[in-house]
Write an enzyme that holds these catalytic residues in place. Structure first.
Site, PDB file in Angstrom:
ATOM      1  N   ASN A   8       3.973 -33.820  20.496  1.00 60.68           N
ATOM      2  CA  ASN A   8       4.360 -35.159  19.272  1.00 60.68           C
ATOM      3  C   ASN A   8       3.193 -34.138  18.071  1.00 60.68           C
ATOM      4  O   ASN A   8       2.214 -34.760  17.980  1.00 60.68           O
ATOM      5  CB  ASN A   8       3.463 -36.014  19.787  1.00 60.68           C
ATOM      6  CG  ASN A   8       4.951 -36.933  18.938  1.00 60.68           C
ATOM      7  OD1 ASN A   8       5.068 -36.835  17.911  1.00 60.68           O
ATOM      8  ND2 ASN A   8       4.891 -38.260  19.724  1.00 60.68           N
ATOM      9  N   ARG A  90       8.955 -32.838  20.658  1.00 57.93           N
ATOM     10  CA  ARG A  90       9.712 -34.335  19.914  1.00 57.93           C
ATOM     11  C   ARG A  90       9.273 -34.533  18.524  1.00 57.93           C
ATOM     12  O   ARG A  90       9.455 -34.106  17.612  1.00 57.93           O
ATOM     13  CB  ARG A  90       8.993 -36.313  19.880  1.00 57.93           C
ATOM     14  CG  ARG A  90       8.977 -36.801  19.676  1.00 57.93           C
ATOM     15  CD  ARG A  90       7.997 -37.987  18.996  1.00 57.93           C
ATOM     16  NE  ARG A  90       9.380 -39.364  18.766  1.00 57.93           N
ATOM     17  CZ  ARG A  90       8.511 -40.026  17.483  1.00 57.93           C
ATOM     18  NH1 ARG A  90       7.102 -39.389  17.294  1.00 57.93           N
ATOM     19  NH2 ARG A  90       9.470 -41.186  16.916  1.00 57.93           N
ATOM     20  N   HIS A 179      13.296 -43.315  18.267  1.00 58.11           N
ATOM     21  CA  HIS A 179      12.468 -44.314  19.171  1.00 58.11           C
ATOM     22  C   HIS A 179      12.814 -43.844  20.237  1.00 58.11           C
ATOM     23  O   HIS A 179      13.004 -44.138  21.621  1.00 58.11           O
ATOM     24  CB  HIS A 179      11.957 -45.467  19.072  1.00 58.11           C
ATOM     25  CG  HIS A 179      10.697 -45.470  17.588  1.00 58.11           C
ATOM     26  ND1 HIS A 179      10.913 -46.831  16.959  1.00 58.11           N
ATOM     27  CD2 HIS A 179       9.682 -44.969  17.450  1.00 58.11           C
ATOM     28  CE1 HIS A 179       9.804 -46.601  16.258  1.00 58.11           C
ATOM     29  NE2 HIS A 179       9.549 -45.334  16.963  1.00 58.11           N
ATOM     30  N   ARG A 240       5.289 -48.642   6.176  1.00 54.01           N
ATOM     31  CA  ARG A 240       6.561 -48.820   5.636  1.00 54.01           C
ATOM     32  C   ARG A 240       7.230 -50.180   5.516  1.00 54.01           C
ATOM     33  O   ARG A 240       6.795 -50.725   6.328  1.00 54.01           O
ATOM     34  CB  ARG A 240       8.036 -48.042   7.202  1.00 54.01           C
ATOM     35  CG  ARG A 240       7.561 -46.591   6.954  1.00 54.01           C
ATOM     36  CD  ARG A 240       8.300 -45.759   7.886  1.00 54.01           C
ATOM     37  NE  ARG A 240       7.667 -45.688   9.093  1.00 54.01           N
ATOM     38  CZ  ARG A 240       7.363 -45.234   9.719  1.00 54.01           C
ATOM     39  NH1 ARG A 240       9.170 -44.292  10.527  1.00 54.01           N
ATOM     40  NH2 ARG A 240       7.102 -44.497  11.397  1.00 54.01           N
ATOM     41  N   GLU A 379       6.336 -41.354  26.639  1.00 57.35           N
ATOM     42  CA  GLU A 379       7.350 -40.130  25.492  1.00 57.35           C
ATOM     43  C   GLU A 379       6.858 -38.598  26.038  1.00 57.35           C
ATOM     44  O   GLU A 379       8.081 -37.915  25.963  1.00 57.35           O
ATOM     45  CB  GLU A 379       7.371 -40.443  23.941  1.00 57.35           C
ATOM     46  CG  GLU A 379       7.851 -41.519  23.810  1.00 57.35           C
ATOM     47  CD  GLU A 379       7.412 -41.586  22.473  1.00 57.35           C
ATOM     48  OE1 GLU A 379       7.938 -41.955  21.478  1.00 57.35           O
ATOM     49  OE2 GLU A 379       6.263 -42.050  21.779  1.00 57.35           O
TER      50      GLU A 379
END
Length: 392
Positions: A8, A90, A179, A240, A379
């Site tokens: 990742n 990822r 996600h 964000r 993940e």
């Protein structure tokens, strides 16, 4: 025994886990942090629990990859690189090009770079990570695993914007979500805890971290999600803005003299919890702060999540559970409590005592009509499983 590496990558770091298959055990994990800086750090943790840390300059991703390969050999995790059957990466946004995971060659790598404008904080660093591994271990298959793949089941009702249709046809302007790798792990785990068929369960998954999204899962598939063409929209996040009126952006540009790229940078890097609080983008810092704006930032974050949960509850009609995952979702009892307190009208009865601690469990009362669950995400395991599938 097969060994699969899951990566990742970020702009200044990459996290990794090395799995053995078919038992899916983690045999090494760690990260390279502050890559490109003099005070960089490289960590490796072995299956026996021992951890080794190097503090040294790491000038680029390729140097970091070399350090990883050296340590895997040094600590006899891997004796021969041929033991590694694939490396999975990822990738946040596959756009209209990539519907599922793919083995990466030069063509696919360039396409991932080209999609960088859809996820500026993610795709470019992730593509650079793939490039570094391709250069250092050219004979090991590289596989790109996309967050957006999970959201291929969205209906046009949910992924189209209400703008001229030709902009979607010509330029792919639509909602893609994010996600998905996390949700593809979390949703089946939640279904198992509920003792329900994973293909019949209705969930609202709150992936709450520095990046945050809310996803409606209907009959085990993505039905609607808060992030849009990029990971900028939806709920308030670490840096964000989440949802923001384009006319407000236009006004901001006129008043400040910023161009569009500068204004979007403000929304991506200087907004969210950081922009509201003026203290930090990290929830842990905001908890400890007595500043009024820090407290306000947490309240706004809760409000925006509740707003999306309520909208998706109306869309789904029936909800089995609200699921919390990712850094904030898994480790911030105050945020979970704030969200659950606002969802009693759905039939969710919070168990505030259970909520005080983390770990995979129910945090609603046994008789609660809608359950609340914490499911720690994984993940890296989903990435590794995809590598095995693609390479085979």
């Amino acid at each position: 025994m097969k060994k699969v590496l899951a990566i990742n990558s970020g702009s200044l770091s990459f996290k990794y886990k090395l799995f053995s298959f078919p038992d899916e055990k983690v045999i090494a994990s760690g990260m390279a942090d502050r890559v490109g800086m003099e005070n960089a750090v490289f960590k490796i943790k072995l299956s026996n629990g021992r951890e080794y840390i190097k503090n040294m300059p790491i000038h680029d991703q390729e140097e970091a990859v070399k350090l990883l390969i050296e340590d895997l050999k040094k600590f006899h995790v891997v004796e021969d690189l041929r033991e590694i059957t694939g490396i999975g990466h990822r990738i946040v946004n596959g756009g209209e090009i990539f519907k599922e995971s793919v083995r990466v060659g030069d063509k696919e790598l360039q396409e991932i770079f080209d999609l960088g404008e859809l996820a500026p904080l993610h795709n470019i660093p992730e593509a650079n990570g793939i490039k570094a591994f391709m250069n250092i271990v050219p004979n090991v298959p590289q596989v790109a695993v996309f967050d957006t793949s999970y959201h291929q089941t969205l209906d046009p009702i949910h992924y189209l914007y209400s703008i001229p249709y030709e902009y979607y046809e010509d330029y792919g302007i639509r909602k893609y979500g994010a996600h998905g790798i996390s949700i593809s792990y979390v949703a089946p785990r939640a279904a198992k805890m509920l003792k329900k068929n994973p293909n019949l369960v209705n969930l609202i998954v709150c992936h709450l971290g520095s990046g945050a999204s809310v996803t409606a899962v209907k009959r085990g598939k993505s039905y609607d999600t808060s992030m849009g063409i990029s990971p900028l929209t939806g709920v308030t996040m670490g840096t964000r803005s989440g949802d923001f009126d384009p006319s407000a952006l236009q006004r901001l540009m006129h008043k400040t003299g910023m161009n569009i790229d500068e204004a979007i940078d403000v929304l991506n890097y200087k907004s969210g919890l950081l922009g509201i609080s003026g203290v930090s983008s990290d929830m842990r810092d905001l908890i400890e702060s007595k500043d009024k704006r820090a407290k306000l930032a947490r309240k706004i974050f809760i409000n925006r999540v509740v707003r999306y949960v309520g909208a998706y509850a109306a869309e789904l009609g029936r909800i089995d559970a609200v699921v919390f995952t990712a850094g904030v979702g898994e480790h911030d009892p105050g945020i979970r409590a704030g969200i659950m307190s606002s969802l009693r009208y759905l039939g969710l009865e919070p168990d505030f005592k259970a909520n005080r601690t983390d770990g995979e469990k129910f945090i609603s009362k046994p008789k609660s009509r809608v359950k609340a669950i914490i499911v720690p995400t994984n993940e890296e395991l989903m990435i590794a499983r995809e590598v095995v599938r693609v390479v085979q």
